[in-house]
Design a protein around this motif. Sequence first.
Motif, mmCIF file in Angstrom:
data_model
loop_
_atom_site.group_PDB
_atom_site.id
_atom_site.type_symbol
_atom_site.label_atom_id
_atom_site.label_comp_id
_atom_site.label_asym_id
_atom_site.label_seq_id
_atom_site.Cartn_x
_atom_site.Cartn_y
_atom_site.Cartn_z
ATOM 1 N N ARG A 111 25.107 -70.859 -8.564
ATOM 2 C CA ARG A 111 25.175 -70.542 -7.130
ATOM 3 C C ARG A 111 26.208 -69.455 -6.861
ATOM 4 N N ASN A 112 27.339 -69.540 -7.538
ATOM 5 C CA ASN A 112 28.332 -68.478 -7.420
ATOM 6 C C ASN A 112 27.767 -67.160 -7.932
ATOM 7 N N PHE A 113 27.089 -67.235 -9.056
ATOM 8 C CA PHE A 113 26.489 -66.042 -9.662
ATOM 9 C C PHE A 113 25.519 -65.379 -8.688
ATOM 10 N N GLY A 114 24.635 -66.175 -8.100
ATOM 11 C CA GLY A 114 23.657 -65.635 -7.154
ATOM 12 C C GLY A 114 24.313 -65.060 -5.912
ATOM 13 N N ARG A 118 24.255 -61.110 -4.569
ATOM 14 C CA ARG A 118 23.795 -60.746 -3.218
ATOM 15 C C ARG A 118 24.847 -59.917 -2.481
ATOM 16 N N THR A 119 26.111 -60.334 -2.553
ATOM 17 C CA THR A 119 27.188 -59.594 -1.909
ATOM 18 C C THR A 119 27.355 -58.219 -2.543
ATOM 19 N N ALA A 120 27.261 -58.169 -3.868
ATOM 20 C CA ALA A 120 27.416 -56.900 -4.582
ATOM 21 C C ALA A 120 26.368 -55.882 -4.157
ATOM 22 N N VAL A 121 25.135 -56.332 -4.013
ATOM 23 C CA VAL A 121 24.061 -55.425 -3.586
ATOM 24 C C VAL A 121 24.333 -54.922 -2.170
ATOM 25 N N ILE A 128 26.333 -54.561 -12.417
ATOM 26 C CA ILE A 128 27.103 -55.772 -12.700
ATOM 27 C C ILE A 128 27.086 -56.012 -14.201
ATOM 28 N N ILE A 129 28.271 -56.219 -14.765
ATOM 29 C CA ILE A 129 28.417 -56.408 -16.210
ATOM 30 C C ILE A 129 28.737 -57.869 -16.488
ATOM 31 N N ILE A 130 27.966 -58.479 -17.382
ATOM 32 C CA ILE A 130 28.178 -59.888 -17.732
ATOM 33 C C ILE A 130 28.195 -60.036 -19.257
ATOM 34 N N SER A 147 18.832 -64.537 -3.262
ATOM 35 C CA SER A 147 17.789 -64.116 -2.306
ATOM 36 C C SER A 147 17.031 -62.887 -2.808
ATOM 37 N N GLY A 148 16.823 -62.845 -4.116
ATOM 38 C CA GLY A 148 16.064 -61.752 -4.708
ATOM 39 C C GLY A 148 16.880 -60.516 -5.032
#
Length: 251
Positions: A111-114, A118-121, A128-130, A147-148
């Motif tokens: 959930r944090n990841f998602g 969304r905020t980053a977009v 985004i680097i993981i 949210s896609g």
Amino acid sequence: MSKLKVIYGIHPLIEAIQSKITIRKLFFQIGWEQGANIYKKKLINLSKKNNIQIHSVSKKKFDQWKNKNHQGVFAILSPIKTYHIEDLLPIFYEKGKNPLLLILDRITDVRNFGSIIRTAVCAGVDSIIIPKKDMAMIGSDSIKTSSGALFKVPICKEKNIGKTIEYLIKSGLKIVSATEKSNKYWYDIDFSFPTALILGNEENGISRKYLELSYEKAKIPLIKGISSLNVSVACGIILYEIVRQRKNIIK
């Protein structure tokens, strides 16, 4: 497993890896690699070369394809294509961008990841680097919680985040860590330069070696003595300070 994109069979998998299709995990039937022929060896070597996670599982895992020629091996595909930042960063510079990157250090809550994605977009993050390991899975849950948005920003999966940070430094990026282990507030940092913001693990924060590589450390004040903010909340606070400073980032 039926809801996931799956490829099975030795030759289709060899072709998929050679075609750069992003594979999340590869599953062998227990004992499959014993007495491996030339094609089995080729598949194993390709998997290791491309840092694909390999798992040995029981024969029951293959029962759903008992009438198919699965040959004791199948793979789960990633729902998105992933990249390497070394391939993307030169393109950002060529386009005249002032790169803004996000590095996620072992964010394990999907959930944090998602929410972060969304905020980053929304804030105009370029990529985004993981890490390849110890990270929330890219799948239906992360797509839903973002949210896609997961389809709208390039995700770079890197084997060695430390070396990636060193590459970014050599490429002219300022590395900023979001951490309470600082005396400098996030709004006192100059984000006008090409920047990579690091966000850390929900429990342990950012790895010490990454903190040591950081040019700046950004602190968010916690008035009532709570030990830390939710990582996705901290992400939003700092990213929108960057948006404020770079007034041309969103048009």
